[in-house]
Motif scaffolding. Structure first.
Motif, mmCIF file in Angstrom:
data_model
loop_
_atom_site.group_PDB
_atom_site.id
_atom_site.type_symbol
_atom_site.label_atom_id
_atom_site.label_comp_id
_atom_site.label_asym_id
_atom_site.label_seq_id
_atom_site.Cartn_x
_atom_site.Cartn_y
_atom_site.Cartn_z
ATOM 1 N N ASP A 66 0.845 -1.189 0.000
ATOM 2 C CA ASP A 66 0.000 0.000 0.000
ATOM 3 C C ASP A 66 0.881 1.240 0.000
ATOM 4 O OD1 ASP A 66 -2.507 1.259 -0.049
ATOM 5 O OD2 ASP A 66 -2.492 1.566 2.116
ATOM 6 N N ILE A 67 0.365 2.309 -0.564
ATOM 7 C CA ILE A 67 1.060 3.596 -0.580
ATOM 8 C C ILE A 67 0.019 4.699 -0.492
ATOM 9 C CG2 ILE A 67 1.076 3.683 -3.120
ATOM 10 C CD1 ILE A 67 3.815 5.119 -2.894
ATOM 11 N N HIS A 68 0.339 5.742 0.263
ATOM 12 C CA HIS A 68 -0.551 6.891 0.383
ATOM 13 C C HIS A 68 0.255 8.186 0.358
ATOM 14 C CE1 HIS A 68 -4.442 5.049 1.005
ATOM 15 N NE2 HIS A 68 -3.914 4.213 1.886
ATOM 16 N N ARG A 69 -0.389 9.228 -0.086
ATOM 17 C CA ARG A 69 0.220 10.552 -0.058
ATOM 18 C C ARG A 69 0.266 11.073 1.382
ATOM 19 N NH1 ARG A 69 0.256 13.200 -5.107
ATOM 20 N NH2 ARG A 69 -0.958 12.119 -6.721
ATOM 21 N N MET A 70 1.339 11.793 1.692
ATOM 22 C CA MET A 70 1.395 12.585 2.914
ATOM 23 C C MET A 70 1.415 14.064 2.524
ATOM 24 S SD MET A 70 3.714 10.769 5.860
ATOM 25 C CE MET A 70 5.281 11.023 5.042
ATOM 26 N N SER A 71 0.780 14.871 3.329
ATOM 27 C CA SER A 71 0.704 16.306 3.052
ATOM 28 C C SER A 71 0.480 17.035 4.373
ATOM 29 C CB SER A 71 -0.441 16.597 2.074
ATOM 30 O OG SER A 71 -1.683 16.202 2.622
ATOM 31 N N PRO A 72 0.561 18.366 4.365
ATOM 32 C CA PRO A 72 0.244 19.097 5.595
ATOM 33 C C PRO A 72 -1.114 18.678 6.137
ATOM 34 C CG PRO A 72 1.208 20.574 3.986
ATOM 35 C CD PRO A 72 0.987 19.269 3.277
ATOM 36 N N ILE A 73 -1.208 18.576 7.434
ATOM 37 C CA ILE A 73 -2.421 18.016 8.031
ATOM 38 C C ILE A 73 -3.665 18.819 7.675
ATOM 39 C CG2 ILE A 73 -2.212 19.213 10.247
ATOM 40 C CD1 ILE A 73 -3.104 16.426 11.484
ATOM 41 N N GLU A 74 -3.499 20.132 7.447
ATOM 42 C CA GLU A 74 -4.660 20.929 7.055
ATOM 43 C C GLU A 74 -5.166 20.541 5.670
ATOM 44 O OE1 GLU A 74 -1.078 23.844 6.447
ATOM 45 O OE2 GLU A 74 -1.605 22.131 7.729
ATOM 46 N N GLN A 75 -4.297 19.982 4.855
ATOM 47 C CA GLN A 75 -4.690 19.499 3.535
ATOM 48 C C GLN A 75 -5.201 18.063 3.599
ATOM 49 O OE1 GLN A 75 -1.877 20.263 0.315
ATOM 50 N NE2 GLN A 75 -2.322 18.289 -0.640
ATOM 51 N N ALA A 76 -4.507 17.224 4.358
ATOM 52 C CA ALA A 76 -4.889 15.812 4.461
ATOM 53 C C ALA A 76 -6.198 15.642 5.233
ATOM 54 C CB ALA A 76 -3.784 15.020 5.142
ATOM 55 N N GLY A 77 -6.385 16.473 6.245
ATOM 56 C CA GLY A 77 -7.618 16.394 7.018
ATOM 57 C C GLY A 77 -7.631 15.310 8.074
ATOM 58 N N GLN A 78 -6.538 14.584 8.222
ATOM 59 C CA GLN A 78 -6.457 13.538 9.237
ATOM 60 C C GLN A 78 -4.986 13.266 9.538
ATOM 61 O OE1 GLN A 78 -8.509 10.144 7.606
ATOM 62 N NE2 GLN A 78 -7.050 9.839 5.959
ATOM 63 N N PRO A 79 -4.674 12.716 10.707
ATOM 64 C CA PRO A 79 -3.277 12.507 11.083
ATOM 65 C C PRO A 79 -2.654 11.296 10.400
ATOM 66 C CG PRO A 79 -4.716 11.666 12.785
ATOM 67 C CD PRO A 79 -5.610 12.347 11.785
ATOM 68 N N VAL A 80 -1.381 11.080 10.684
ATOM 69 C CA VAL A 80 -0.676 9.884 10.221
ATOM 70 C C VAL A 80 -0.994 8.749 11.196
ATOM 71 C CG1 VAL A 80 1.563 8.836 9.719
ATOM 72 C CG2 VAL A 80 1.182 11.264 9.227
ATOM 73 N N VAL A 81 -1.659 7.719 10.693
ATOM 74 C CA VAL A 81 -1.990 6.542 11.504
ATOM 75 C C VAL A 81 -1.328 5.340 10.865
ATOM 76 C CG1 VAL A 81 -3.826 5.056 12.378
ATOM 77 C CG2 VAL A 81 -4.184 7.524 12.249
ATOM 78 N N ILE A 82 -0.501 4.627 11.629
ATOM 79 C CA ILE A 82 0.232 3.472 11.119
ATOM 80 C C ILE A 82 0.099 2.338 12.124
ATOM 81 C CG2 ILE A 82 2.444 2.595 10.304
ATOM 82 C CD1 ILE A 82 3.340 5.488 9.868
ATOM 83 N N GLY A 83 -0.378 1.201 11.663
ATOM 84 C CA GLY A 83 -0.547 0.065 12.559
ATOM 85 C C GLY A 83 -1.481 0.365 13.716
ATOM 86 N N GLY A 84 -2.469 1.210 13.452
ATOM 87 C CA GLY A 84 -3.437 1.567 14.474
ATOM 88 C C GLY A 84 -2.951 2.595 15.473
ATOM 89 N N VAL A 85 -1.769 3.158 15.242
ATOM 90 C CA VAL A 85 -1.176 4.125 16.169
ATOM 91 C C VAL A 85 -1.106 5.491 15.500
ATOM 92 C CG1 VAL A 85 0.858 4.705 17.540
ATOM 93 C CG2 VAL A 85 0.215 2.296 17.223
ATOM 94 N N THR A 86 -1.618 6.511 16.169
ATOM 95 C CA THR A 86 -1.477 7.881 15.675
ATOM 96 C C THR A 86 -0.050 8.347 15.963
ATOM 97 O OG1 THR A 86 -3.816 8.372 16.058
ATOM 98 C CG2 THR A 86 -2.317 10.249 15.844
ATOM 99 N N ILE A 87 0.671 8.716 14.907
ATOM 100 C CA ILE A 87 2.089 9.058 15.017
ATOM 101 C C ILE A 87 2.228 10.541 15.349
ATOM 102 C CG2 ILE A 87 4.340 8.980 13.894
ATOM 103 C CD1 ILE A 87 3.012 6.222 14.329
ATOM 104 N N GLU A 88 2.439 10.815 16.618
ATOM 105 C CA GLU A 88 2.666 12.198 17.038
ATOM 106 C C GLU A 88 4.099 12.591 16.692
ATOM 107 O OE1 GLU A 88 1.708 12.454 21.141
ATOM 108 O OE2 GLU A 88 -0.421 11.988 20.852
ATOM 109 N N HIS A 89 4.273 13.805 16.195
ATOM 110 C CA HIS A 89 5.597 14.210 15.732
ATOM 111 C C HIS A 89 5.726 15.729 15.728
ATOM 112 C CE1 HIS A 89 2.937 14.121 12.194
ATOM 113 N NE2 HIS A 89 3.668 15.116 11.721
ATOM 114 N N LYS A 90 6.957 16.188 15.722
ATOM 115 C CA LYS A 90 7.212 17.616 15.584
ATOM 116 C C LYS A 90 7.055 18.003 14.116
ATOM 117 C CE LYS A 90 12.221 16.994 15.066
ATOM 118 N NZ LYS A 90 13.562 17.301 15.632
ATOM 119 N N ASP A 91 7.047 19.279 13.820
ATOM 120 C CA ASP A 91 6.927 19.737 12.432
ATOM 121 C C ASP A 91 8.036 19.131 11.578
ATOM 122 O OD1 ASP A 91 4.793 21.204 13.234
ATOM 123 O OD2 ASP A 91 5.698 23.172 12.914
ATOM 124 N N GLN A 92 7.646 18.698 10.379
ATOM 125 C CA GLN A 92 8.570 18.036 9.470
ATOM 126 C C GLN A 92 8.829 18.891 8.228
ATOM 127 O OE1 GLN A 92 10.009 14.913 10.183
ATOM 128 N NE2 GLN A 92 9.049 15.248 12.184
#
Length: 240
Positions: A66-92
């Motif tokens: 599987d592959i998905h686009r990543m983008s600024p959260i205001e554009q994506a509308g949802q956080p990064v979730v991997i393996g059922g875990v919301t990946i909290e992170h500093k600005d990238q």
């Protein structure tokens, strides 16, 4: 523990305690049996019950990607979730190739999100695809179509639970699962134990049968520019 799926199309209360396994499995079957999952009039039972025999071989091997686009959260509308875990992170440092936020090709420091119809969990999607593939069944995109409004924003653990039910009904259990997650940032090493725990729980298996690896893409292409993330899964199913 009870989990509530917040998307309108996935409002289901799922009991995950040890004494609720039978009740959950029956509820999960009913949920999908009553859902039409293809463009035709076929039901979930139809699309996952081919006309040919799925022969009861001892070991089956499946691969999922599987592959998905990543983008600024205001554009994506949802956080990064991997393996059922919301990946909290500093600005990238995301590369803005279209110049939407800064100049074209310049770096935009931002919180990241994943663009997807569901929650965009590449690990769960790859595992589901691998289970279906091992059983010679249609791919996840046919079963959970991205044009179906019921799966908008859906928690992908629902897909994992259904894949377990299908696997179980065909008389198989997890042999082993090998996950290779590919993303440049954010770093996920500290989140891997929780991902593994989720997979073990959802597929009713043991820690010694699940492995999760993560690697970068050496700053190459869209993955290296933080504009996407991907995942490969290889697994075996054992006849019960």
């Amino acid at each position: 523990m009870t989990r509530i799926f917040t998307a309108a199309q996935c409002i289901v209360s799922v009991a995950l305690g040890t004494g609720a396994a039978t009740a959950f499995t029956n509820a999960n079957k009913a949920f999908f049996r009553n859902s039409r999952l293809t463009r035709s009039s076929a039901t979930a039972d139809d699309i996952l019950s081919p006309s040919y025999e799925i022969e009861p071989v001892t070991i089956r091997i499946g691969h999922g990607f599987d592959i998905h686009r990543m983008s600024p959260i205001e554009q994506a509308g949802q956080p990064v979730v991997i393996g059922g875990v919301t990946i909290e992170h500093k600005d990238q440092k995301w590369v803005d190739v279209d110049g939407k936020y800064v100049g074209k090709g310049e770096i935009y420091e931002t919180q990241l999100g994943v663009e997807a119809h569901s929650d965009g969990d590449v690990v769960y999607h790859s595992i589901v695809d691998a289970i279906f593939g091992a059983l010679t069944l249609p791919d996840i995109g046919q079963v959970f179509q991205d044009t179906d409004p019921r799966w908008k924003g859906c928690d992908s653990s629902k897909f994992m639970e259904h894949a377990f039910t299908v696997m179980d009904e065909y008389g198989y259990k997890i042999g082993n699962i090998d996950v290779t997650l590919i993303l440049e940032r954010p770093k996920v090493a500290s989140f891997k134990p929780a991902m593994k725990e989720n997979i073990v729980r959802l597929l009713r298996t043991t820690p010694g049968r699940v492995n999760i690896k993560a690697r970068t893409h050496e700053k190459m292409d869209s993955v290296g520019e933080l504009r996407s993330l991907s995942c490969h899964v290889v697994l075996t199913l054992e006849k019960k």
